[in-house]
Design an enzyme around this catalytic site. Sequence first.
Site, short mmCIF file in Angstrom:
data_model
loop_
_atom_site.label_atom_id
_atom_site.label_comp_id
_atom_site.label_asym_id
_atom_site.label_seq_id
_atom_site.Cartn_x
_atom_site.Cartn_y
_atom_site.Cartn_z
N CYS A 162 0.81 -1.22 0.00
CA CYS A 162 0.00 0.00 0.00
C CYS A 162 0.84 1.27 0.00
O CYS A 162 0.59 2.20 -0.78
CB CYS A 162 -0.98 -0.02 1.17
SG CYS A 162 -0.22 0.03 2.83
N HIS A 214 -2.16 1.18 6.94
CA HIS A 214 -2.62 1.16 5.55
C HIS A 214 -2.80 2.57 5.03
O HIS A 214 -3.09 3.51 5.80
CB HIS A 214 -3.95 0.39 5.46
CG HIS A 214 -4.37 0.06 4.06
ND1 HIS A 214 -3.68 -0.80 3.25
CD2 HIS A 214 -5.43 0.50 3.31
CE1 HIS A 214 -4.29 -0.90 2.07
NE2 HIS A 214 -5.34 -0.10 2.08
N HIS A 226 -6.26 1.73 -3.75
CA HIS A 226 -5.29 1.26 -2.74
C HIS A 226 -4.89 -0.16 -3.06
O HIS A 226 -5.52 -0.85 -3.88
CB HIS A 226 -5.91 1.36 -1.34
CG HIS A 226 -7.09 0.45 -1.13
ND1 HIS A 226 -7.22 -0.38 -0.05
CD2 HIS A 226 -8.22 0.25 -1.87
CE1 HIS A 226 -8.36 -1.04 -0.11
NE2 HIS A 226 -8.99 -0.68 -1.20
#
Length: 260
Positions: A162, A214, A226
């Site tokens: 990510c 994240h 993402h």
Amino acid sequence: MAFVVAIVAVAPLRSEAAHRSEMVSQLLFGETAEIIEGGQLLQTGSFTKIKCSNDGYEGWCQSAQLAIIPDEMMMRKSNAIMPDYSNSLLLNGAKMQVPFGASLSLFQTQQLSLPGLTFQYEGNIFIPGVIPFTPESVKQVAALFINTPYLWGGRSVFGIDCSGFVQQVYAYFNIQLPRDAYQQAGMGKDIGFLAETICGDLAYFDNKEGKITHVGIMLDAQTIIHASGRVRIDYIDQAGILNKETGERTHQLRIVKRLA
């Protein structure tokens, strides 16, 4: 102080000097690093500890995937990159493929010559920062990574995590970000409400312990791109991410930042 360059498409950076060790990041072809232990490459088959030039990340890289470069090369570096999804060049006359974002920083007149190695590149060249950071350009670059498989420590279209995804997209606009999501979250301006977000803002998500784990790129106030399983576009609301296909709540929103 000694410097090296990655001479393979993607060179894993590991937490310890072993193939079984966790991959914490990667060097893309042409990216440079400083040797931080011993000042020289160790023997073939072993690992050398390095510090990446672009983000300061440290780890162990297989010595055979690196080559020593003279100091004067570092002094005349550019920030040119290869802009296509996959880019072809020649290594000692044999073809090799390297990913989007591979560095041309050491090349001169389309060539990089090192002891025993000659790289020849005749493809497209891009200078990060030439194209402005706009919603249209952000979407265009981010879309290159759609369906790229998630890979812990990955930084390329061959596999990415990510924060590596966010770092690579921003690097296209000559905006250098730290490697990890929690480091990136310490930058920029807080955006209080999703309704105020614009394309290119970064959303950060935490775990049950409150640690940021994240990050994704806002496309608008309702959608985010993402890397989760693969690079994908999902819905987002004030609570977090909703999987577009299943409706499952997958990530808990912590904060949204504007870095550009």
